[in-house]
Write a protein that holds these residues in place. Structure first.
Motif: not given
Ligand code: ZN
Ligand code: KG4
Length: 356
Positions: A112-114, A116-118, A136-138, A316-318
């Motif tokens: 889950d991309h979100l 992953g961000h966390l 908080v993303s785009g 940002g995305d990575n």
């Molecule tokens: Zn993202």
């Protein structure tokens, strides 16, 4: 445990290798300059670019990590973003991950991309559990109760626009190129915020959801009434001529970013009445914003708990965050089979892993 992470959900193609000690290697290619020509991400172009770049990027990753073709046997898991994101873009990463998993007989994990961000926040500092997660993303604005790295529950989310989208639309209306969030941040640093200029929408209720569309409309309307708050057009990239922005625009940027940040902290503080988090985690592209970072640092200090936030390079995305999330999934014994599906924006990510 060595995990290969693959990210292709939007306009960044990224690959990373993470092991028990942290990041072994990471490569990323952004398509932002291509999409800037169209004022936003063009999904068809994004998928084509991912397909063009993902193979050569894998070669660079292996070179960076000093790995040869025989090194596949040292890779224990392949973790790939399965959603949410642009369907065509996600499919490039998911299909690539499946091919590698099948060719080299390595277990696959969909991420889950979100989430992953966390987990990117964890790469520099330990998260204290349970944590309150603010993503908080785009495209997303979510509040989470985080009981552990593979145990997160959504408490609230935006009912319309995301915080990043609200920043990008305001920036676009002010004449800045896409994605304008970071440029708005740079202008805001030179401005003085008026806390009464823009609203903190959807905060006079008792839920944990967000709505940024009213703020976006208020911002765009205000800009349409202030001709001196427009960034002058020019041939050189906007980031090289930020000095040409008027003081009116810089002040408006500071005021707008304060409105975005306080809207986020008001709901986050409300979520803290539900349970007692040991830390606050803020992540996603908008977590790079200096006002967001400052306002959340104040909130965390007020409640006497640490703020865990990724370094700017991992907001940002990575793919580092995807590999890290995959590492945790592997530790929990979770894997997917080759029927792993990509999940577009707006749909719930299924919990369809198998436990080893
Ligand atoms: Zn993202
Ligand atoms: O997480 P991300 O890279 O991609 C998505 O998953 O959406 O977030 C991108 C968003 C964009 O809206 C971008 O303008 C915003 O993050 N952003 C910022 C800053 N840096 C990136 N917004 C405000 N201030 C920044 N410094």
């Amino acid at each position: 445990m060595l995990v290969l992470g693959i990210e292709s959900s939007c306009d960044e193609t990224a690959l990373a290798l993470v092991d028990d000690g942290g990041v072994r290697a990471a490569v990323i290619s952004s398509q932002a300059d291509i999409h800037a020509l169209f004022g936003g991400v063009v999904p068809e172009l994004a998928s084509r670019e991912h397909a063009r770049l993902i193979g050569p990027l894998l070669d660079s990753l292996f070179r960076q990590a000093d790995l040869g073709p025989e090194s596949w046997k040292s890779i224990d898991r392949i973790a790939v973003t399965r959603g949410p994101g642009l369907m065509g873009s996600l499919l490039v990463g998911v299909a690539f991950a499946k091919s590698l998993a099948m060719a080299h007989d390595i277990p696959l994990i969909g991420i889950d991309h979100l989430q992953g961000h966390l987990l990117a926040a964890e790469l520099e500092h330990d998260i204290l559990w349970p944590a309150l997660g603010v993503l908080v993303s785009g495209g997303h604005t979510h509040l989470y109760r985080m009981d552990g790295p593979v145990d997160m529950t959504v408490l609230g989310k935006t009912i319309d626009d995301a915080a990043g989208e609200a920043c990008d639309k305001f920036a676009k209306a002010a004449g800045l190129p896409y994605p304008g969030g970071a440029l708005l941040d740079a202008l805001g640093k030179r401005g003085r915020a008026d806390p009464h200029l823009f609203p903190r929408p959807y905060t006079h209720n008792d839920n944990l959801d967000f709505s940024f569309s009213g703020l976006k409309t208020a911002g765009v309307l205000w800009l349409s009434q202030h001709a001196d708050a427009h960034f002058p057009p020019g041939d050189t990239p906007a980031r090289e001529r930020l000095d040409s922005a008027s003081q009116t625009l810089c002040d408006a940027a500071a005021s707008y970013l304060l409105a975005v940040s306080e809207t986020l902290t008001i709901k986050t503080e409300r979520a803290m009445t539900l349970f007692h988090p040991e830390s606050i985690v803020v992540a996603g592209g908008v977590a790079a914003n200096s006002v967001v970072r400052r306002e959340f640092a104040n909130l965390a200090e007020k409640h006497g708990i640490p703020l865990i936030i990724p370094p700017l390079s991992l907001c940002g995305d990575n793919a580092v965050m995807i590999a890290k999330a995959g590492w945790h999934m592997a530790m929990a014994g979770r894997v997917h089979d080759l029927s792993l599906s990509a999940i577009p924006r707006g749909q719930t990510i299924p919990q369809d892993w198998k436990t080893l």
